[in-house]
Scaffold this active site. Sequence first.
Site, PDB file in Angstrom:
ATOM      1  N   HIS A  32       0.785  -1.216   0.000  1.00 25.07           N
ATOM      2  CA  HIS A  32       0.000   0.000   0.000  1.00 25.07           C
ATOM      3  C   HIS A  32       0.831   1.287   0.000  1.00 25.07           C
ATOM      4  CE1 HIS A  32      -3.520   2.159  -0.582  1.00 25.07           C
ATOM      5  NE2 HIS A  32      -3.011   3.065   0.234  1.00 25.07           N
TER       6      HIS A  32
ATOM      7  N   TYR B 226       1.802   5.659  -2.309  1.00 32.11           N
ATOM      8  CA  TYR B 226       2.017   7.046  -1.864  1.00 32.11           C
ATOM      9  C   TYR B 226       3.415   7.518  -2.237  1.00 32.11           C
ATOM     10  CZ  TYR B 226      -2.435   6.388   0.192  1.00 32.11           C
ATOM     11  OH  TYR B 226      -3.762   6.107   0.335  1.00 32.11           O
TER      12      TYR B 226
ATOM     13  N   HIS C 297      -9.028   0.068 -11.477  1.00 35.37           N
ATOM     14  CA  HIS C 297      -8.786   1.081 -10.455  1.00 35.37           C
ATOM     15  C   HIS C 297      -7.354   1.607 -10.490  1.00 35.37           C
ATOM     16  CE1 HIS C 297      -8.285   3.026  -6.573  1.00 35.37           C
ATOM     17  NE2 HIS C 297      -7.322   2.165  -6.290  1.00 35.37           N
ATOM     18  N   PHE C 298      -6.363   0.695 -10.462  1.00 39.60           N
ATOM     19  CA  PHE C 298      -5.014   1.249 -10.328  1.00 39.60           C
ATOM     20  C   PHE C 298      -4.468   1.830 -11.624  1.00 39.60           C
ATOM     21  CE2 PHE C 298      -2.580  -2.260 -12.042  1.00 39.60           C
ATOM     22  CZ  PHE C 298      -2.980  -3.447 -11.449  1.00 39.60           C
ATOM     23  N   HIS C 299      -5.008   1.411 -12.777  1.00 38.22           N
ATOM     24  CA  HIS C 299      -4.615   2.123 -13.994  1.00 38.22           C
ATOM     25  C   HIS C 299      -5.213   3.518 -14.001  1.00 38.22           C
ATOM     26  CE1 HIS C 299      -3.172  -1.775 -15.416  1.00 38.22           C
ATOM     27  NE2 HIS C 299      -2.521  -1.119 -16.344  1.00 38.22           N
TER      28      HIS C 299
ATOM     29  N   ARG D 222      -9.327 -11.040 -12.737  1.00 36.72           N
ATOM     30  CA  ARG D 222      -8.162 -10.338 -13.271  1.00 36.72           C
ATOM     31  C   ARG D 222      -7.092 -11.345 -13.649  1.00 36.72           C
ATOM     32  NH1 ARG D 222      -4.757  -7.741  -8.216  1.00 36.72           N
ATOM     33  NH2 ARG D 222      -3.412  -7.025  -9.914  1.00 36.72           N
ATOM     34  N   ARG D 223      -6.087 -10.846 -14.390  1.00 37.26           N
ATOM     35  CA  ARG D 223      -4.916 -11.646 -14.732  1.00 37.26           C
ATOM     36  C   ARG D 223      -5.254 -12.855 -15.599  1.00 37.26           C
ATOM     37  NH1 ARG D 223      -1.494 -10.977  -8.987  1.00 37.26           N
ATOM     38  NH2 ARG D 223      -0.501  -9.084  -9.750  1.00 37.26           N
TER      39      ARG D 223
END
Lengths: 541, 50, 164
Positions: free
Chosen positions: A218, A222, A369-371, A432-433
């Site tokens: 996580h 940041y 989400h993370f893209h 996913r994947r």
Amino acid sequence: MNNDAKPVGLALTHMWVAFAVFLLAAVLGLYQVLERAELIPALTWDEGYYLSVTAHGVIMAFVFTTFFIVGFGYYTAATSLERPVWNPSLAWAGFWTMMLGVLLAVYALFTGQATVLYTFYPPMTAHWTFYVGAALLIVGSIAWIAIMIAMTWQWKKDNPGQPLPLPMFGTTINAILWLWTLTGVAVEVVFQLIPLSLGWVDTVDVGLARSLFAWTLHPIVYFWLIPAYLAFYMFVPKAAGGRLFSDEMARVAFIMLLIFGLPIGFHHLYMDPFQAAGWKLLHGFGTFMVAIPTLITGFTVIASLEIAGRLRGGKGLFGWLKALPWNNPMVLAAVLALLLLTAGGFGGMINASYAMNAMVHNTAWVPGHFHLIFGGTTVIMYFAIAYYLWPSLTGKTLYSERMARTQLWLWFIGILVLTVPWHVVGLMGQPRRIASIPYDTPLVQAWDPYEYGMVLGGVIMTIAAVLFVWNLFMTHRRGTETGEREVEYAQAVHPVLKLPGPLNGFALWNWILAVYMIVDFGAPLLQFFFIETFDATSWGW
Amino acid sequence: MEQLSEEEQQKILESPPKGTLAVILVYAAIFIVTWLFMYFGRFLAHGPVN
Amino acid sequence: MIHIDPLEKTWVYIVGLLIVVMLGSILYTAFANSVHPPSNVETIDSASLHLSKEFAEDNLGVKTRADGSVTVTMVAARYGFYPQHIEVPANTPIRFRIASLDVVHGLHIPETNLATMVIPGFVSEVNTTIPKPGEYPLFCNEYCGLGHHYMWSRVTVTPNTTTN
């Protein structure tokens, strides 16, 4: 500051490595979205797909980011503190160590000996060169951490009682955050995965490995995001023709990102069976808290833009929006990034919501989400930082500001076309994947139009990626010499002349963080040494 | 674009960012409504779980 | 202390309120309705799974208990979930227990809350009910090797005729 003292070589070398591998990984991404859509049968290749996913993920998440952030950090430190980089030999030693790590990992990856994805969860085991490469990349970056802290410490000693300039405050927070962050995966790689891959041990404690990886997984986001927020605070208000709305709130935001960004990794393990509900709930609480500094950042940055817009004649409740200098790439990028942050941040809160994670975990929603949040908000700001600093780094004007604007819009549109369908098929249950969609069930036919939409998104983004690198490259070759090397930092509406100690130093926050980390990770990690676990043997793929 | 006087500029720098609050409150409203729908309307509608 | 603009302060309070609403919903449903992610910590030796009493081949599948609820016992192994087709009643409490024979897997039945990771060395347990009858796939959703995208099984959810 004397132009010769600016660490141009360090910054450009790190950034060119970052952007070169970024372009390669972008092309891999295009291959993946095309292959999965099964539009071109000749592309179908399971081994190739999973190898590409591994390489794309490792490069984008670990190599591109680290090199960019380190290079940007050196330049920010020197120009905001107006002193040369401390111990340049150490900085170069760090660079070469990271490069060696990358070369080893690339060797393992592209010879098909590390098709374990960028999360490399054991007991699937890659060739030892992959893990040693990862370890060297991490170790090399520690040189940067040491230099950032040393420069801050020296500046404070030379300027007692003075507020540490905000750009360096944020950069040092990020360096400290990175040191805390990398520890989890470093312990996993050095004490578990390298011995396992070399055959020194036969088994691996999978629960411990995943818990250590979650420690890193996580806060690393940041580490990636803080440079984008730094640009929001220190470049955007100036580029828009205004002032930074609040220097103090920026510091509060960076501190909160450090404290609440670290001890929350178990929200990546909500669905795992080796941590009890109480620990997951505790990490979930912290995960909600870490939304606060992002929401504060949104307010502070938008308020800064409002000032700029009103200074340019914008009137009424919303007139300032239109009055902003949209033709300035840094301003355009900031607005596009903030728009993507509204959606990406919201998606993150869904993921964070404890039992609701079951609805989205390991579905296509997650890479969507993370893209969106990383490929979108963060990377758009990395583009903007490059455009902003390239004149200072090269002494030339940017090759084409128009191409920069076009590129930013293309990337923004491409990211939306790619990630919105991705979120939707995730909610429809797509895992996913997956290299293709061979499931013989009527449910999956509904997924096809979204897959095709994503291909279009990938194509647009690849074009945008090429335009970005081209613009920077052509600046070197054909940009107009100006000799102008100044980096323009924003001024605050209320310049800080004096700050309370906690907003100007890091010791207190490190102590608080140490206690918080012991509470959140102490027992959950130690448990693996006290309960009887049955470790797993190595597996291939 | 007319040039603003020193006084007008200072006024802008000091005045509260009402436009920002308006925009961000709209976002907050959409945020919480959507979250509540996702949690109670979708997630829990799929069945209890532990 | 530090200067904070009154409107920004208002925003911070509103953010606090949003968090209270969301965390409040989560905590309330956790303590009042026992809504949690699957968190039953239970170890098992994956290497000798077939020799265990619970996960031996002849013990796998669906069993109905005296109170009408069902227990489902399954094994995850490259590349399938076994038994590869199970039948459970809708709107009935299901105790779903699964272990891995080899590597890390994940599983999810779309449109339901039956989701969990399957980690070698641990038994995963999910307690849930499936509201709607129908034919569902059960997908593996964590990379487990080059055949990951072929790994799935079927679940038939039959209408529950005894209760509403």
